[in-house]
Design a protein around this motif. Structure first.
Motif, short mmCIF file in Angstrom:
data_model
loop_
_atom_site.label_atom_id
_atom_site.label_comp_id
_atom_site.label_asym_id
_atom_site.label_seq_id
_atom_site.Cartn_x
_atom_site.Cartn_y
_atom_site.Cartn_z
N VAL A 190 0.84 -1.20 0.00
CA VAL A 190 0.00 0.00 0.00
C VAL A 190 0.87 1.25 0.00
CG1 VAL A 190 -1.73 1.28 1.30
CG2 VAL A 190 -1.91 -1.19 1.11
N GLN A 191 1.99 1.23 0.72
CA GLN A 191 2.89 2.37 0.73
C GLN A 191 3.50 2.62 -0.65
OE1 GLN A 191 5.39 1.09 4.11
NE2 GLN A 191 4.90 3.05 5.06
N VAL A 192 3.85 1.55 -1.35
CA VAL A 192 4.40 1.70 -2.71
C VAL A 192 3.36 2.34 -3.62
CG1 VAL A 192 5.20 0.43 -4.74
CG2 VAL A 192 6.04 -0.18 -2.46
N ILE A 193 2.11 1.88 -3.53
CA ILE A 193 1.05 2.46 -4.36
C ILE A 193 0.83 3.92 -4.01
CG2 ILE A 193 -1.40 2.32 -4.92
CD1 ILE A 193 -1.23 -0.68 -4.43
N ALA B 29 -5.81 19.25 -12.22
CA ALA B 29 -6.88 18.60 -11.46
C ALA B 29 -6.55 17.13 -11.21
CB ALA B 29 -8.20 18.73 -12.21
N ILE B 30 -6.07 16.46 -12.25
CA ILE B 30 -5.70 15.05 -12.09
C ILE B 30 -4.53 14.92 -11.12
CG2 ILE B 30 -4.82 13.01 -13.27
CD1 ILE B 30 -6.34 13.86 -15.73
N GLY B 31 -3.58 15.86 -11.21
CA GLY B 31 -2.45 15.82 -10.28
C GLY B 31 -2.88 15.98 -8.84
N ILE B 32 -3.82 16.88 -8.59
CA ILE B 32 -4.33 17.07 -7.22
C ILE B 32 -5.04 15.82 -6.73
CG2 ILE B 32 -5.97 18.39 -5.84
CD1 ILE B 32 -5.30 20.83 -7.56
N VAL B 33 -5.82 15.18 -7.62
CA VAL B 33 -6.52 13.94 -7.24
C VAL B 33 -5.53 12.86 -6.87
CG1 VAL B 33 -8.00 12.08 -8.09
CG2 VAL B 33 -8.58 14.45 -8.59
N PHE B 34 -4.44 12.73 -7.66
CA PHE B 34 -3.42 11.73 -7.35
C PHE B 34 -2.76 12.03 -6.00
CE2 PHE B 34 -2.40 10.24 -11.95
CZ PHE B 34 -3.60 9.51 -11.94
N LEU C 293 -3.82 7.06 1.30
CA LEU C 293 -3.25 5.72 1.46
C LEU C 293 -2.18 5.70 2.55
CD1 LEU C 293 -2.98 4.54 -2.26
CD2 LEU C 293 -4.59 3.76 -0.53
N PHE C 294 -1.35 6.76 2.60
CA PHE C 294 -0.34 6.82 3.66
C PHE C 294 -1.00 6.90 5.04
CE2 PHE C 294 2.89 8.36 0.48
CZ PHE C 294 3.79 7.34 0.72
#
Length: 295
Positions: A204-207, A234-239, A246-247
């Motif tokens: 999960v950390q890798v993802i 916008a896509i960058g902010i979502v990522f 996840l972290f």
């Protein structure tokens, strides 16, 4: 003048054989026919009873087949027992074929030792003698359960809910009780790891790291290349948001694992350091060794 004439004597009538009463004959015939009717009714009743019994056997066989398909008796637990109806219970566990007595205690003890070794049951197992009768006692810091040779299980808490289905399985002739390992008792508190699932947390950390890097790259590219579009930022902010979530999830899972491990170690220490059984356990009999058991 004196009348000397005499009346003639009546002539003798021939002997008559009495006729058989018509009513008696008809009564006999009626009784005979009535008897035949009763016999037919009896035969019909027996046939109906046989048909009803056959239908009952078919229904019972169908119910047992459905129970076998719906429940996994190799991994039968309290949740399965809770959702099983009374009819399904009677179909699955035939009282006439239940194992009782010393053999039941031996089978239940072996099954419980296996479950304790697999950490499915948390408790201390003892073979005790109470009121001149051998019993199995399992207790923890939160409850206890007592198994009698008749198969009756009494107690309270989570231990009782965990042990009831185990004893039911041990009482079934068709169930094969596994051989428990030599070291089946609860582990030492110091041997309990700090947490579990490290491989999953690492993945999960890798993802999450990939999500954060992808989001940062999109944001940097949108500013450096001076793109006149809002899609890339916008896509960058979502990522970035997904990666941070996840972290946070991994950190929370690690804290939860550490908390559960520490709680488990504290319970183990409490059981190991206790010099006597908890006060809520209503058993005063001593532990029976292998040499002291009834032959």
């Amino acid at each position: 003048m004196e009348d000397t004439s005499t009346e003639p004597e009546p002539e003798p009538r021939p002997d008559r054989v009495p006729d058989e009463p018509a009513g008696d004959g008809e009564g006999l015939r009626a009784d005979a026919s009535h008897g035949d009717t009763d016999a037919a009714d009896d035969a019909g009743g027996d046939g109906d009873a046989r048909e009803t019994g056959a239908e009952g056997d078919d229904d019972l066989a169908a119910l047992r087949q459905r129970v076998d398909e719906e429940y996994d008796f190799d991994d039968f637990g309290p949740s399965d027992m809770a959702r099983m109806s009374a009819e399904e219970w009677d179909a699955a566990f035939d009282p006439e074929s239940w194992i009782t007595g010393r053999r039941l205690l031996d089978r239940a003890e072996a099954e419980l030792k296996t479950r304790i070794a697999r950490r499915d049951v948390f408790g201390v197992l003892e073979r005790v003698r109470e009121d001149g009768e051998e019993r199995i006692l399992v207790y923890s810091d939160e409850g206890y359960a007592i198994v009698s040779p008749s198969g009756e299980v009494s107690g309270q808490g989570t231990v009782l809910r965990d042990i009831e289905p185990i004893v039911a399985l041990a009482a079934m002739e068709a169930y094969d009780v596994p051989e428990p390992p030599e070291d089946w008792s609860l582990p030492h508190p110091d041997t309990v790891p700090q947490g579990t699932g490290e491989f999953g947390n690492l993945m999960v950390q890798v993802i999450a790291a990939v999500q954060v890097l992808a989001g940062a790259a999109l944001l940097v590219a949108s500013f450096v290349m001076d793109l006149n579009t809002i899609v890339a930022p916008a896509i960058g902010i979502v990522f970035l948001i997904i990666g941070l979530l996840l972290f946070v999830m991994v950190a929370n899972a690690r804290l939860s694992d550490r908390f559960r491990s520490e709680e488990y170690r504290e319970r183990l220490r409490a059981l190991r350091q206790a010099k006597e059984r908890p006060d809520f356990v209503p058993v005063e009999g001593g532990v029976i060794n292998d040499e002291e058991r009834d032959e």
